[in-house]
Design an enzyme around this catalytic site. Structure first.
Site, short mmCIF file in Angstrom:
data_model
loop_
_atom_site.label_atom_id
_atom_site.label_comp_id
_atom_site.label_asym_id
_atom_site.label_seq_id
_atom_site.Cartn_x
_atom_site.Cartn_y
_atom_site.Cartn_z
N GLU A 59 0.83 -1.21 0.00
CA GLU A 59 0.00 0.00 0.00
C GLU A 59 0.85 1.25 0.00
O GLU A 59 1.95 1.26 0.56
CB GLU A 59 -0.85 0.02 1.27
CG GLU A 59 -1.88 -1.08 1.30
CD GLU A 59 -2.73 -1.03 2.55
OE1 GLU A 59 -2.66 -0.03 3.29
OE2 GLU A 59 -3.45 -2.01 2.79
N CYS B 162 -2.54 1.57 8.30
CA CYS B 162 -1.68 0.94 7.30
C CYS B 162 -1.89 -0.57 7.26
O CYS B 162 -2.04 -1.21 8.29
CB CYS B 162 -0.23 1.27 7.56
SG CYS B 162 0.23 1.13 9.28
N1 SAH Z 1 7.57 -0.01 11.09
C1 SAH Z 1 7.54 1.42 11.27
C2 SAH Z 1 6.47 2.08 10.43
C3 SAH Z 1 5.10 1.65 10.87
S1 SAH Z 1 3.67 2.61 10.48
C4 SAH Z 1 7.35 1.76 12.72
O1 SAH Z 1 7.16 0.85 13.52
O2 SAH Z 1 7.46 2.93 13.08
C5 SAH Z 1 3.81 4.13 11.27
C6 SAH Z 1 3.21 4.27 12.67
O3 SAH Z 1 1.85 3.83 12.74
C7 SAH Z 1 3.98 3.48 13.71
O4 SAH Z 1 4.19 4.29 14.82
C8 SAH Z 1 3.01 2.36 14.03
O5 SAH Z 1 3.26 1.79 15.29
C9 SAH Z 1 1.69 3.07 13.93
N2 SAH Z 1 0.52 2.19 13.81
C10 SAH Z 1 0.44 0.93 13.34
N3 SAH Z 1 -0.81 0.46 13.41
C11 SAH Z 1 -1.55 1.44 13.93
C12 SAH Z 1 -2.94 1.57 14.26
N4 SAH Z 1 -3.80 0.58 14.06
N5 SAH Z 1 -3.36 2.74 14.79
C13 SAH Z 1 -2.49 3.76 14.99
N6 SAH Z 1 -1.18 3.71 14.70
C14 SAH Z 1 -0.72 2.56 14.18
#
Ligand code: SAH
Length: 373
Positions: free
Chosen positions: A109, A352
């Site tokens: 995505e 995401c």
């Molecule tokens: N692997 C990277 C990028 C992940 S996505 C990381 O861990 O930072 C970016 C952010 O969205 C991260 O902080 C992740 O923890 C958060 N995230 C993932 N799923 C989520 C959800 N359902 N609700 C809110 N934030 C979420």
């Protein structure tokens, strides 16, 4: 929410066989094809990249400064992009989410977000994710592979096809599927092109890399001497809770991560953002706010609070507005600045990995032979 049929959104020459290599991905194949051109081969390759990256032209026939014979050969043997848009969702706030299908059939995505003058691409670095954070849709099926540098770049090209004539891509957040630090070499190669004047010409300062917190890789990024912005997903101020939410913490530990973040700040001069997901009743209480405040009070940093984005199948809840307010007030008392992340694309599969998750779940209910092609 608007759903556009697949065949209407497949851009340019993308309907040709996916088995042909993409010019941004298979540099070797492109060099071999250009070799008979002799001295001008390098220039021709540069022209092709400029057409795609700078002008968004995805049809070799429209690359008018290339010799006609070479264009015909390109059309026969290669494709401008090896991935294609398999699904697209547009939200009422004009956030657009693209499901891309790679040449091998894997799906990822990427998202285009619009906020005032900013046009931000949120990109993925892996198919799936191996970090296993319990609240995240991307990691539900584990990691299948790293994306190649060209596949990361292709996401930017696709996102840019969605811009209106008066819009310009200004920012990148590496917050899509996957753990960027687990695929750092390929990501760096792609971002190099994103910042290059012959590529997208973006400012490194407008690029944010978000990580689960892999200390060694954070140091490696710091040493690379780039001006990218680093965001660390902290999500809990205390070891047991963090390990519960983010299993990788068992190996790294909070202290190591914070020390690596300090190193990043000392080396690059760029303030680090700590992301903190708010899960009602789990990590959004005053005690956690105080623990977080005392961890960060002597650090020059910023906290980005992210209210949980619902993921179907997961039981977590969004925090109450009052707890968010109190959490912020406590951080404030510790002198720690914070913002609450705005929710973009709330009416589409926002968190995401959700669009892909839906596709995977749908496929799982179909007979196997339909899934394999
Ligand atoms: N692997 C990277 C990028 C992940 S996505 C990381 O861990 O930072 C970016 C952010 O969205 C991260 O902080 C992740 O923890 C958060 N995230 C993932 N799923 C989520 C959800 N359902 N609700 C809110 N934030 C979420």
């Amino acid at each position: 929410m608007e759903m556009i049929p697949l065949e209407q959104i497949t851009p340019g020459t993308q309907t040709t066989s996916v088995a042909k290599p993409g010019v941004l991905i298979d540099t070797k194949a492109l060099e071999t094809l250009a070799e008979p051109l002799g001295k001008s081969a390098k220039m021709r390759i540069r022209q092709i990249r400029q057409w795609i990256l700078q002008r968004g032209i995805l049809d070799f026939d429209r690359m008018t400064d290339l010799p006609a014979g070479f264009r015909a050969e390109l059309t026969e043997k290669m494709v401008p992009l090896s991935s294609r848009i398999a699904n697209r969702q547009v939200s009422s706030d004009e956030t657009e989410k693209l499901l891309l299908r790679m040449a091998d059939g894997k799906e990822i995505e990427c998202v285009l977000m619009r906020e005032e003058n900013r046009r931000t691409a949120c990109i993925s670095t892996q198919v799936g994710c191996g970090m296993g954070c319990v609240f995240c849709a991307s990691g539900m099926f584990g990691v299948s592979r790293n994306l190649q540098a060209g596949e990361i770049l292709e996401q930017l090209v696709h996102v840019r096809t969605r811009l209106k004539p008066d819009e310009r891509l200004s920012h990148i957040v590496v917050m899509g599927m996957g753990e960027p630090m687990a695929n750092l070499q390929n990501l760096m190669a792609a971002l190099e092109v994103a910042c290059h004047p012959d590529g997208f010409g973006l400012s490194a300062r407008h690029i944010t890399i978000s990580t689960v917190g892999l200390p060694e890789r954070i140091r490696e990024l710091a040493d690379a001497g780039k001006k990218y912005h680093l965001a660390v997903s902290l999500h809990a101020p205390e070891e047991n809770l963090r390990t519960h939410l983010m299993p990788t913490n068992a190996k790294t530990g909070i202290r190591n991560i914070l020390e690596a973040a300090d190193y990043f700040f000392d080396t690059t001069g760029r303030q680090v953002t700590f992301e903190y997901i708010l899960l009602a009743g789990l990590n959004d209480g005053p005690m956690q706010a105080e623990q977080l405040g005392s961890l960060l009070s002597h650090r020059k940093s910023h906290v980005n609070l992210i209210p949980f984005n619902p993921v179907s199948g997961l039981e977590f809840r969004r925090p109450l507005p009052d707890s968010v307010r109190e959490f912020r007030d406590i951080l404030d008392n510790f002198g720690v600045s914070s913002t609450v992340r705005k929710r973009k694309g709330a009416d589409i599969s926002a968190a995401c990995g959700q669009l892909r998750r839906e596709a995977l779940v749908e496929n799982a209910t179909q007979p196997l032979e339909q899934v394999s092609n």
